[in-house]
Design an enzyme around this catalytic site. Structure first.
Site, PDB file in Angstrom:
ATOM      1  N   PHE A 230       0.858  -0.968   0.288  1.00  0.00           N
ATOM      2  CA  PHE A 230      -0.231  -0.236  -0.156  1.00  0.00           C
ATOM      3  C   PHE A 230       1.153   1.330  -0.001  1.00  0.00           C
ATOM      4  O   PHE A 230       0.508   2.108   0.879  1.00  0.00           O
ATOM      5  CB  PHE A 230      -1.043  -0.066   1.402  1.00  0.00           C
ATOM      6  CG  PHE A 230      -2.050  -1.120   1.292  1.00  0.00           C
ATOM      7  CD1 PHE A 230      -3.001  -1.437   0.440  1.00  0.00           C
ATOM      8  CD2 PHE A 230      -1.621  -1.880   2.175  1.00  0.00           C
ATOM      9  CE1 PHE A 230      -3.935  -2.398   1.298  1.00  0.00           C
ATOM     10  CE2 PHE A 230      -1.730  -3.247   2.102  1.00  0.00           C
ATOM     11  CZ  PHE A 230      -2.900  -3.401   2.127  1.00  0.00           C
ATOM     12  N   ASP A 252       1.030  -1.246  -4.886  1.00  0.00           N
ATOM     13  CA  ASP A 252       0.072  -0.689  -4.760  1.00  0.00           C
ATOM     14  C   ASP A 252      -0.814  -0.938  -5.824  1.00  0.00           C
ATOM     15  O   ASP A 252      -0.436  -1.818  -7.058  1.00  0.00           O
ATOM     16  CB  ASP A 252       0.424   0.775  -4.845  1.00  0.00           C
ATOM     17  CG  ASP A 252      -0.452   1.816  -4.451  1.00  0.00           C
ATOM     18  OD1 ASP A 252      -0.885   1.923  -3.221  1.00  0.00           O
ATOM     19  OD2 ASP A 252      -1.300   1.985  -5.179  1.00  0.00           O
ATOM     20  N   ALA A 281      -2.971  -6.130  -3.028  1.00  0.00           N
ATOM     21  CA  ALA A 281      -2.089  -5.796  -1.729  1.00  0.00           C
ATOM     22  C   ALA A 281      -2.322  -7.858  -0.918  1.00  0.00           C
ATOM     23  O   ALA A 281      -1.477  -8.083  -1.300  1.00  0.00           O
ATOM     24  CB  ALA A 281      -2.523  -4.834  -0.789  1.00  0.00           C
ATOM     25  N   ASP A 301       0.320  -0.174   5.121  1.00  0.00           N
ATOM     26  CA  ASP A 301      -0.026   0.751   5.647  1.00  0.00           C
ATOM     27  C   ASP A 301      -1.136   1.288   4.270  1.00  0.00           C
ATOM     28  O   ASP A 301      -1.417   2.016   3.570  1.00  0.00           O
ATOM     29  CB  ASP A 301       0.914   2.158   4.910  1.00  0.00           C
ATOM     30  CG  ASP A 301       0.424   4.245   5.302  1.00  0.00           C
ATOM     31  OD1 ASP A 301      -0.433   3.601   5.805  1.00  0.00           O
ATOM     32  OD2 ASP A 301       1.194   4.810   4.926  1.00  0.00           O
ATOM     33  N   CYS A 341      -5.185   3.444   9.217  1.00  0.00           N
ATOM     34  CA  CYS A 341      -5.559   5.372   9.881  1.00  0.00           C
ATOM     35  C   CYS A 341      -6.610   5.080  10.461  1.00  0.00           C
ATOM     36  O   CYS A 341      -7.626   5.916  10.054  1.00  0.00           O
ATOM     37  CB  CYS A 341      -4.722   5.565   8.198  1.00  0.00           C
ATOM     38  SG  CYS A 341      -5.900   5.635   6.993  1.00  0.00           S
TER      39      CYS A 341
END
Length: 396
Positions: A230, A252, A281, A301, A341
């Site tokens: 990612f 990615d 991924a 990530d 996140c």
């Protein structure tokens, strides 16, 4: 007395939490009479508690689940150009003390006193994300203040994303001030050069929040093979190469993002040590394991797997799966960095999911660092959403 209308909390509302700094009022906490429902989204009002005592000046959006956002604790405040300039000046002086180059998040929404408003700075260019109706309505005034105070020549409105939809705002990207950049903007960070597509890239074009975590990963990278999953425009991979990694592979799903990563590697003189692989991924991690690949540092990530409480269980399963697929690719004694996140998944939940995944892969390890967003992304203590980013680095 203020000319702004008043809105009032229901008796059941958490008035104490709001007085103690919580910046949002939900629609089910307000007296939603015809007058309140008729207020224009993005307009301003005085918030009163159930006893009609003023609590502050808010911006109102009757169409949103977050029906009011606190702008100023002073009920007599006036939201105008001078008010905006004061907020921006305070944020600007803080960032100027942190960074010697003008590449950073300048406004981090509620934590900088401008709720629902994001501004990232790329040298002479600023990108504004107005994710609340009031900021969208005042975009031109915000842009003018940015030119005046920060000296930027170009201000771009990036009006994309799920948050705007929840506010009833349309998606659009347009120029507010100056001329559009002719191409991606080179951004120096942690010894690497990143290429930010501020007109058509993800979010504002680059993620500044991971800067300190990129720097830590770079310290683990000298002489090693690095896998960055990612990777977006090269995130951890380019920082690791700048830190002396022997090689880095960026994975990615976006061909444009990988092309920008390649440009960044070329710009930094790292192209001979850098490779990309486009694909899903999860599938790519499984394929690399089948190919017998091993790395000294693996970083994952992903985007927010748990963007809401409703998505939390599925999101935690996805984080566990990522850890399970990534762990076998780490050499004995190597490092695995996992990121989230998702504000809906707190650190304890995220850590448990990652550790389960590592264990299910037959690996074990200690956490050597827990990381968060950089200081240009301040956290409002009363609002968990402002502290969304978490990274865990394991030595396996």
């Amino acid at each position: 007395m203020s000319d702004y209308p008043t809105i009032r909390l229901l008796p059941k509302a958490e008035a104490r939490a709001i007085r103690h700094g919580f910046p949002w009022v939900y629609a089910n906490e307000l007296v939603m009479d015809r007058r309140t429902r008729g207020l224009t989204p993005g307009s301003f009002a005085i918030l009163e508690d159930a006893e009609r005592q003023p609590m502050g000046l808010v911006t109102v959006n009757p169409a949103s689940r977050i029906a009011a956002r606190m702008l100023d604790r002073d009920p007599e405040a006036v939201i105008d150009g001078a008010w905006l300039r004061a907020k921006l000046s305070r944020a600007l002086s803080y960032r100027d003390a942190l960074y010697d180059a003008p590449f950073y998040r300048l406004i981090h929404a509620e934590a900088d006193g401008l709720p629902g408003c994001i501004i990232d700075r790329f040298g002479d260019v600023a990108v504004l994300q107005p994710n609340a109706a009031w900021a969208d309505a005042m975009a031109d005034e915000i842009a003018a203040a940015l030119v005046e105070l920060a000296g930027v020549g170009t201000v771009i409105l990036n009006g994309t994303g799920r948050t705007r939809t929840q506010e009833g705002l349309t998606e659009e990207t347009r120029l507010l001030q100056g001329a559009a950049p002719e191409g991606p903007i080179p951004v120096p960070m942690n010894g690497a050069t990143y290429m930010a597509d501020v007109m058509g890239g993800q979010k504002t074009g680059l993620f500044f929040d991971q800067r300190p975590n990129h720097a830590f990963a770079a310290r683990l990278a000298p002489g090693g093979r690095v896998l960055d999953v990612f990777s977006h425009v090269g995130g951890f991979a380019l920082a690791a190469l700048a830190g002396g990694a022997a090689s880095a592979l960026a994975v990615d799903g976006s061909a444009p993002a990988l092309a920008l990563a390649e440009q960044g590697a070329e710009s930094g003189g790292m192209a001979d040590r850098f490779a990309t692989r486009r694909g899903d991924a999860f599938d790519t991690l499984a394929a690399l394991e089948a190919e017998g690949e091993r790395f000294d540092l693996v970083v994952c990530d992903p985007p927010a797997f748990a963007p809401s409480k409703q998505a939390l269980d599925a999101g935690l399963r996805a984080y566990e799966r990522i850890a399970r697929l990534a762990a076998p690719l780490v050499k004995e004694g190597g490092f695995l960095t996992l990121c989230s996140c998702s504000h809906a998944a707190d650190l304890t939940q995220f850590r448990a999911a990652c550790t389960r995944g590592i264990g299910k892969a037959g690996r074990a390890g200690a956490i050597i660092r827990t990381g968060f967003a950089g200081p240009d992304h301040p956290v409002l203590p009363q609002l968990a959403e402002s502290g969304y980013l978490k990274t865990l680095t394991y030595r396996l």
